[in-house]
Design a protein around this motif. Sequence first.
Motif, PDB file in Angstrom:
ATOM      1  N   ALA A 188      13.564 -12.427   8.948  1.00 23.92           N
ATOM      2  CA  ALA A 188      14.526 -13.434   9.426  1.00 23.92           C
ATOM      3  C   ALA A 188      15.143 -14.181   8.244  1.00 23.92           C
ATOM      4  O   ALA A 188      16.349 -14.471   8.237  1.00 23.92           O
ATOM      5  CB  ALA A 188      13.840 -14.400  10.379  1.00 23.92           C
ATOM      6  N   ALA A 189      14.339 -14.489   7.237  1.00 22.75           N
ATOM      7  CA  ALA A 189      14.855 -15.147   6.034  1.00 22.75           C
ATOM      8  C   ALA A 189      15.827 -14.225   5.314  1.00 22.75           C
ATOM      9  O   ALA A 189      16.862 -14.685   4.804  1.00 22.75           O
ATOM     10  CB  ALA A 189      13.708 -15.543   5.109  1.00 22.75           C
ATOM     11  N   TRP A 190      15.539 -12.934   5.275  1.00 22.02           N
ATOM     12  CA  TRP A 190      16.440 -11.960   4.649  1.00 22.02           C
ATOM     13  C   TRP A 190      17.795 -11.978   5.352  1.00 22.02           C
ATOM     14  O   TRP A 190      18.835 -11.963   4.700  1.00 22.02           O
ATOM     15  CB  TRP A 190      15.812 -10.573   4.685  1.00 22.02           C
ATOM     16  N   GLU A 191      17.782 -11.997   6.677  1.00 22.68           N
ATOM     17  CA  GLU A 191      19.036 -12.039   7.436  1.00 22.68           C
ATOM     18  C   GLU A 191      19.836 -13.293   7.102  1.00 22.68           C
ATOM     19  O   GLU A 191      21.048 -13.236   6.925  1.00 22.68           O
ATOM     20  CB  GLU A 191      18.762 -11.977   8.938  1.00 22.68           C
ATOM     21  N   ARG A 192      19.165 -14.421   7.007  1.00 24.76           N
ATOM     22  CA  ARG A 192      19.858 -15.668   6.665  1.00 24.76           C
ATOM     23  C   ARG A 192      20.392 -15.622   5.231  1.00 24.76           C
ATOM     24  O   ARG A 192      21.493 -16.088   4.951  1.00 24.76           O
ATOM     25  CB  ARG A 192      18.926 -16.861   6.850  1.00 24.76           C
ATOM     26  N   ILE A 193      19.614 -15.063   4.323  1.00 24.81           N
ATOM     27  CA  ILE A 193      20.044 -14.966   2.921  1.00 24.81           C
ATOM     28  C   ILE A 193      21.286 -14.089   2.811  1.00 24.81           C
ATOM     29  O   ILE A 193      22.255 -14.459   2.152  1.00 24.81           O
ATOM     30  CB  ILE A 193      18.901 -14.432   2.031  1.00 24.81           C
ATOM     31  N   THR A 194      21.278 -12.939   3.465  1.00 24.96           N
ATOM     32  CA  THR A 194      22.453 -12.057   3.387  1.00 24.96           C
ATOM     33  C   THR A 194      23.676 -12.723   4.006  1.00 24.96           C
ATOM     34  O   THR A 194      24.785 -12.556   3.510  1.00 24.96           O
ATOM     35  CB  THR A 194      22.198 -10.697   4.063  1.00 24.96           C
ATOM     36  N   GLY A 195      23.470 -13.477   5.068  1.00 24.24           N
ATOM     37  CA  GLY A 195      24.589 -14.180   5.686  1.00 24.24           C
ATOM     38  C   GLY A 195      25.183 -15.239   4.778  1.00 24.24           C
ATOM     39  O   GLY A 195      26.405 -15.351   4.648  1.00 24.24           O
ATOM     40  N   HIS A 196      24.329 -16.010   4.132  1.00 26.31           N
ATOM     41  CA  HIS A 196      24.814 -17.074   3.248  1.00 26.31           C
ATOM     42  C   HIS A 196      25.392 -16.516   1.947  1.00 26.31           C
ATOM     43  O   HIS A 196      26.376 -17.041   1.432  1.00 26.31           O
ATOM     44  CB  HIS A 196      23.705 -18.075   2.925  1.00 26.31           C
TER      45      HIS A 196
ATOM     46  N   ILE B  47      17.818 -22.780   2.829  1.00 24.91           N
ATOM     47  CA  ILE B  47      18.140 -21.412   2.415  1.00 24.91           C
ATOM     48  C   ILE B  47      19.575 -21.354   1.891  1.00 24.91           C
ATOM     49  O   ILE B  47      19.862 -20.623   0.949  1.00 24.91           O
ATOM     50  CB  ILE B  47      17.897 -20.419   3.561  1.00 24.91           C
ATOM     51  N   GLU B  48      20.458 -22.147   2.460  1.00 24.31           N
ATOM     52  CA  GLU B  48      21.840 -22.176   1.988  1.00 24.31           C
ATOM     53  C   GLU B  48      21.901 -22.647   0.533  1.00 24.31           C
ATOM     54  O   GLU B  48      22.612 -22.070  -0.284  1.00 24.31           O
ATOM     55  CB  GLU B  48      22.680 -23.093   2.868  1.00 24.31           C
TER      56      GLU B  48
ATOM     57  N   CYS C 202      20.628 -19.913  -1.734  1.00 23.98           N
ATOM     58  CA  CYS C 202      21.636 -18.879  -1.948  1.00 23.98           C
ATOM     59  C   CYS C 202      22.704 -19.346  -2.936  1.00 23.98           C
ATOM     60  O   CYS C 202      23.157 -18.571  -3.773  1.00 23.98           O
ATOM     61  CB  CYS C 202      22.277 -18.487  -0.627  1.00 23.98           C
TER      62      CYS C 202
END
Length: 118
Positions: free
Chosen positions: A32-40, A81-82, A85
């Motif tokens: 889930a953190a990976w998904e957020r990282i790729t999004g940001h 997380i933002e 990134c």
Amino acid sequence: MNFWETITGSDLTREWKAFEARAQALPADHRAAWERITGHLSLYSDFTGRNLMPILDGALGLLEETAADGQSVHDVLGDDIEGFCAALAGEERGRGYRDRWRRQLNRNVARKLKQLGG
């Protein structure tokens, strides 16, 4: 990487599939953190996204290491997380296309206002 791969982006597709395969092996919270990282991080991409590949590789490596050590995502990345990134992309170097378009629009509006004002 040859010319054809550069033009078609097939090298990026291959690399992205490898990232996704590695991410599938992560625990659910790390995934889930990976998904957020790729999004940001996508906000800091250039036109092709090539500039993000080494950054994404490093971020995924960090998640893999922390998962192997049994650390939680919160312990490693914290709540922001933002911000993580933004730090990874490097504030000035990592400005994305939105920032460039915003600066260009602001310059054009200021120039037009100056012409109208006198």
